[in-house]
Design an enzyme around this catalytic site. Structure first.
Site, short mmCIF file in Angstrom:
data_model
loop_
_atom_site.label_atom_id
_atom_site.label_comp_id
_atom_site.label_asym_id
_atom_site.label_seq_id
_atom_site.Cartn_x
_atom_site.Cartn_y
_atom_site.Cartn_z
CG PHE A 1 -0.32 0.38 2.52
CD1 PHE A 1 -0.38 1.69 2.97
CD2 PHE A 1 0.32 -0.56 3.31
CE1 PHE A 1 0.19 2.05 4.19
CE2 PHE A 1 0.88 -0.20 4.53
CZ PHE A 1 0.82 1.11 4.97
CE LYS A 2 3.98 1.32 5.31
NZ LYS A 2 4.97 1.01 6.35
CG ASP A 3 4.19 0.19 -4.17
OD1 ASP A 3 5.38 0.32 -3.84
OD2 ASP A 3 3.69 -0.92 -4.45
#
Length: 448
Positions: free
Chosen positions: A106-108
């Site tokens: 999700f941190k992309d």
């Protein structure tokens, strides 16, 4: 838009300084002076909008006063070359799959957005607001797992920027480690003999060190940076849109597996912008500091413990300060009033490793859906906490193959490794061993 420090003792900053500096001079986290509410027409039509268009509208409310709107649209569209679906798992429980970016985590989105925004400011010469003996911006990032890989790949090959990823030795999964130790180029992996909180302390101490800041230009890409955590709000608006399309958005509960609290903090900012989510659940592993705060009103950070859900192994979550600031109305409310405001919207859950294993097995047996250990906390929190008539969406924050050894062992299966992960595993590890002593880290940076 101006930004102030949660500690209240630093000069007001504009967006450029808040992004380039990362941390305020008084060690506080930057907060926007106001949170703009999105118009009713946006929510009326959101179910028919693409992820990219939703994100652009949200980004405009956050950053539109400080970034040219055409450039901002290009930046958002470049950040989101993928969709982010909502998938039904069982009954009234859905999952928002946040692992469709380049590192399957999700941190992309936040990492890629920040890289492009920082590059935008560098091209305009805006980094002149910081000191340093050369024009290279040095990004320091502490990671408990997915942050390091997302930031490293988001900034890989970006001119004028060098990234140092600090990670706890032996406490991230092999695939996670490969994603930031095999890249080379402008990415350096620092293997710290300690836990995540030690890595985070090294980063924060570096920002406050006058000699280091005269020697080199420093910033951070952890969720302490406003450009890292705010774009994660895109996900929650998109989830609402997809659920509204299904006619299931009236009593929506969002559950977020939580470690350093950047992800749920972005969701709460979205709620302050008008996102019509009924309530939120913060799902913890055995590192239950926030859960205990919800129960007692007392925040008591402690050393983190190692768990199956390693990316959530945080004993002193940085973004707790932002949550307190948001719901205390920048210190205008008492501690008791602030706690009451928080618990009226946010509940908590905490799960041991054994409970995580049981949840993964039960979900797989009943539905065929493969949870990773972090998503398992979110799923179980909805199983335990949904009220009649509510619909729950939990964040599946990373592809289960990123934790292949754990998932295979728990479920007795052979999780297929996507090719983009397999490619990282074929690379050669390159890392710099480091103690958790700040003077050692400082001397290393002074000599690079």
């Amino acid at each position: 838009m101006n930004y102030y420090s949660t500690n209240g003792k630093a000069p007001i900053a504009d967006l450029q300084k808040a992004v380039v500096k990362g941390l305020a001079e008084d060690r506080g986290l930057y907060m926007p002076e106001r949170i703009n509410t999105l118009p009713k027409v946006f929510f009326d039509n959101i179910q028919d909008m693409s992820f990219r268009d939703i994100a652009y509208n949200v980004a405009s409310a956050f950053f539109g006063e400080d970034v040219d709107l055409d450039a901002l649209q290009d930046l958002v569209y470049d950040t989101l070359p993928f969709d982010c679906p909502v998938v039904k798992v069982k009954d009234n429980i859905y999952t928002l799959e946040l692992f469709h970016g380049p590192t399957l985590a999700f941190k992309d989105v936040g990492a890629r957005f920040m890289a492009r925004l920082l590059q935008y400011f560098l091209r305009q010469g805006s980094a002149a607001c910081c000191t340093g003996t050369n024009s290279t911006v040095n990004v320091l990032v502490a990671t408990s797992g997915d942050t390091g890989s997302a930031v490293a790949n988001g900034f890989l090959g970006v001119d004028g920027i060098h990234v140092y990823v600090l990670y706890p030795k032996g406490k991230v999964s092999p695939i996670q480690e490969c994603q930031f130790t095999t890249l080379g180029q402008n990415i350096t992996a620092i293997e710290v003999d300690g836990v995540f909180d030690d890595c985070q302390a090294l980063v924060k101490s570096a920002f406050m060190d006058e000699e280091l800041n005269k020697h080199m230009m420093l910033t951070s890409a952890n969720s302490i940076n406003v450009a890292r955590f705010l774009p994660q709000a895109f996900y929650y608006f998109n989830a609402y849109a997809r659920m509204k399309k299904l006619g299931l958005a009236d009593n929506l509960v969002m559950c977020v597996p939580s470690g350093n609290f950047g992800n749920i903090c972005s969701a709460l900012f979205g709620h302050a912008m008008g996102l019509p989510v009924k309530r939120f659940i913060a799902a913890n592993n055995a590192n239950d500091i926030f859960y205990k705060y919800l129960q007692t009103g007392k925040y008591e950070p402690k050393a983190s413990v190692q768990t199956l859900a390693n990316a959530m192994d945080v004993g002193n979550p940085s973004n707790f300060a932002r949550i307190i600031n948001l719901y205390s109305q920048n210190g205008q409310l008492t501690e008791a009033e602030t706690h009451a405001a928080i618990v009226s919207l946010i509940s908590g859950a905490t799960y041991s490793d054994e409970q995580i294993k049981e949840t993964m097995c039960q979900c797989y047996e009943e539905t065929g859906y493969i949870l990773d250990p972090h998503g398992a906390c979110g799923y179980q929190a909805l199983v335990d906490g949904l009220l009649p008539g509510e619909i729950g969406v939990f964040c599946e924050t990373a592809h289960p193959a990123k934790f292949k050894e754990k998932v295979d062992d728990i479920l007795g299966i052979d999780v297929e490794i996507p090719e983009r992960l397999a490619a990282f595993m074929r690379g050669e590890k390159q890392s710099v061993p480091m103690t958790k002593n700040f003077e050692d880290f400082k001397q290393y940076l002074l000599n690079v």
